[in-house]
Design a protein around this motif. Structure first.
Motif, short mmCIF file in Angstrom:
data_model
loop_
_atom_site.label_atom_id
_atom_site.label_comp_id
_atom_site.label_asym_id
_atom_site.label_seq_id
_atom_site.Cartn_x
_atom_site.Cartn_y
_atom_site.Cartn_z
N GLY A 160 0.83 -1.19 0.00
CA GLY A 160 0.00 0.00 0.00
C GLY A 160 0.86 1.24 0.00
N LEU A 161 0.74 2.03 1.04
CA LEU A 161 1.52 3.26 1.15
C LEU A 161 2.41 3.22 2.38
CD1 LEU A 161 -1.49 5.27 0.01
CD2 LEU A 161 0.75 5.82 -0.91
N GLU A 162 2.78 1.99 2.81
CA GLU A 162 3.60 1.86 4.00
C GLU A 162 4.79 0.95 3.76
OE1 GLU A 162 1.66 1.53 7.94
OE2 GLU A 162 -0.17 1.40 6.79
N ALA A 233 3.88 6.70 3.83
CA ALA A 233 4.10 7.56 2.65
C ALA A 233 3.04 8.65 2.53
CB ALA A 233 4.14 6.70 1.38
#
Ligand SMILES: [Zn+2]
Ligand SMILES: [Zn+2]
Lengths: 277, 111, 277, 111
Positions: A160-162, A233
């Motif tokens: 994902g965004l991590e 992020a």
């Protein structure tokens, strides 16, 4: 500064001059790197930047393990592969890319799935291991193999965004099983293929894995042992986390652990994590 | 007691995708809800065990089994108290203080 | 998930599937990226990873500015360039690499030094600017140009074992001159060529610059405006810093600033910083 | 008063390449050294202006002109108090508290 060349050829002195100029790295750090070997397991989102920087910086020998072929939907984040390699082996693609930026580094191709049956033989040939895989059973298997062979393990993950990063089994610090003795439920283990990932997030984590591997191999700096970096992020924030120490009860590295080459060979990581490799 | 709790690694999906929660946990509130876990002592101390129970009741919106197992977190979840692994502060027995930051983060496997 | 394709071709849906699967990014984030344009000034240590990830992720049009040629001592950190391009233009080398990983992205080559004389014309064609240069006069010049044209500026820097990252002139936040109204003494301004840099440090910062540019261009997440990330590679720690807001007294973006296209054209950045471009 | 001060971006070269310094600044010490800046008030408050003077005297080993200009830091140096730009807390007039963290970092231009 460059007086003691420590066996570096004039070409190498020129190529690595920005490292040699660094007082805290210098000729000794570079000489250590050139003598070292790093194994990167997985030539995907994390492995792409990790391999490029490890090749560029002058690690003496780099091994790449992967059995996948390059697909178009990899290219959104796996920047080591080009469109010309779609349909070809990821290891071959990554090895060619590494050689094209540094022909003086030795690149070893392991075009095979990483399994208990070949893990010990492969890992035993390297000083440092970078876990750039994407699934739970591989992470336990790589950890246990590194514990059996006493190899430091630079572990990164992104989804994902991590992103997450730490160094296991180094200098008395914890291993993966010290932190996660019991595998998570299978429905908690998402892969990028299922849930998506912003391509540059494994980019950041893969670069940081190269950084940690370089620190371990060059003996410069303080590797992230017993500590973890977490990247969010969305907010652009990192969290520096202090982890537990090595667990005396750990089934891999604890005082009463029964992990040996033989028990490793016999262990069923897919059954343990209820997840296919 | 004012606390900041944060979720990451996908656990935020269990609470409407909100990652950061500024919460106010009053041990008395807990008692009214019938949870004997809320008051840990005469001194009105809040432990992480109490907090977990409060979070499951008041913050988690779905699939609580993805957050807890028994009276602890499920395997694969790291708990951080002020950026340190809760193993370093006593795990479930960790006593929380005003303005503490508690993070629940699921380990990632992707790459 | 992929129901509303928002004008994406089947090839693009496949290529960017890991982005489209991400609930917080999705088709809209990807469509925004595909419509956006990013200018990267400098195809060196920072620009290398930034360009690769911007090309891979699907930014519609990418401009590259540089006037240097590829040299062997760049390859220790400038991973976009291969040995085959030594002696050739960095812009040409970087553009070829970007095209080879994503032929559907438009790459514009600006093989020239970035100067006040061409800055306004070049920057006006892009939505977001990435400062990947290596000297103080360029940083002031790029900042002022972005303020004049109202462009967000993703600024990264790396030296030795440290890195810095922030987004200037975005959404009411400060510009470079708000933070640094007076240039530092010249002997405080070291370049990588003088003091060295661990190659992977600009790698990490360049990836983070791509991340911030992607966030600005896709309208996803919270860009690092009014905040700064500091990396200390020795300890592997990041620091998340809260910066001052826009300064009302700023000579570039303040309420009484006299910066215009004409004053920008006439400003002598080399004299101002006492440093050659 | 116990403080942590840190140097970065090359400023650590001015103090034997040591980045992190745990210091104990006693306003009385300052007085004995003859610096009238050390005591900022009857309340024994330590301001950043006082701290800068103390750091120049007690921590900086060489080229102080690379650290300070006049009674402030030289251009190009960011000062952070507990991870926030000192412009947000009053710059030289910032009043420091026990256990505060103060960072002096030189802006980088490399790439
Ligand atoms: Zn262990
Ligand atoms: Zn300004």
């Amino acid at each position: 500064n460059l007086g003691n060349s420590n066996g570096l050829s004039p070409d190498m002195i020129y190529r690595y001059s920005r490292h040699l100029l660094l007082p805290s790295f210098g000729v000794q750090g570079q000489a250590n790197l050139l003598k070292s070997s790093v194994l990167v397991i997985g030539a995907g989102g994390l492995g792409s930047p990790a391999l490029l920087y490890l090749a560029a910086c002058g690690v003496g020998r780099i091994g790449i393990v992967d059995h996948d072929i390059v697909e178009l939907n990899n290219l959104q984040r796996q920047i080591i592969h080009t469109e010309a390699y779609i349909g070809k082996s990821k290891v071959e693609s990554a090895a060619d890319a590494c050689r094209s930026i540094n022909s003086s580094t030795q690149i070893v191709e392991h075009k095979e799935a990483f399994r208990t049956s070949n893990a010990l033989e492969i890992v035993s040939k390297y000083d440092v291991v970078v876990d750039a895989t994407d699934n739970a059973p591989s992470r336990y298997m790589i950890n246990d193999c590194c514990v059996v062979l006493g190899k430091p393990l630079v572990s990164g993950a992104a989804l994902g965004l991590e992103g997450q990063l730490t160094v296991y089994n180094y200098n008395g610090g914890p291993c993966y099983r010290c932190l996660f003795p019991t595998p998570p439920p299978t429905n908690a283990c998402q892969r990028c293929a299922d849930s998506g990932v912003l391509g540059v997030v494994p980019g950041v984590i893969g670069c940081l894995q190269a950084l940690e591997a370089i620190k371990v191999a060059s003996l410069v700096g303080e590797p992230l042992s017993g500590r973890m970096l977490l990247l969010d992020a969305v907010s652009g924030r990192f969290r520096n986390v202090k982890l537990r120490g090595r667990s005396l009860q750990c089934e891999a590295c604890g005082d009463h652990a029964v992990l040996t080459r033989q028990t490793f060979l016999d262990f069923d990581y897919e059954k343990f994590t209820q997840t296919p490799l | 007691m004012q606390l900041t709790i944060e979720f990451g690694g996908g656990l935020e999906l269990l609470c409407d995708s909100v990652k950061i929660h500024n919460i106010n946990v009053d041990p008395q509130d807990g008692e009214k809800q019938g949870s004997i876990d809320i008051i840990s002592s005469f001194f009105n101390q809040l432990t992480l065990k109490n907090l977990l129970s409060w979070v499951r009741t008041n913050v988690i919106k779905e699939r609580p089994e993805m957050f807890m197992k028994g009276d602890s977190v499920r395997p694969g979840v790291l708990v951080l108290v002020n950026d340190a692994d809760w193993e370093l502060s006593g795990q479930l027995d960790t006593v929380l203080e005003e303005k503490d930051n508690v993070v629940f983060i699921s380990t990632l496997h992707g790459g």
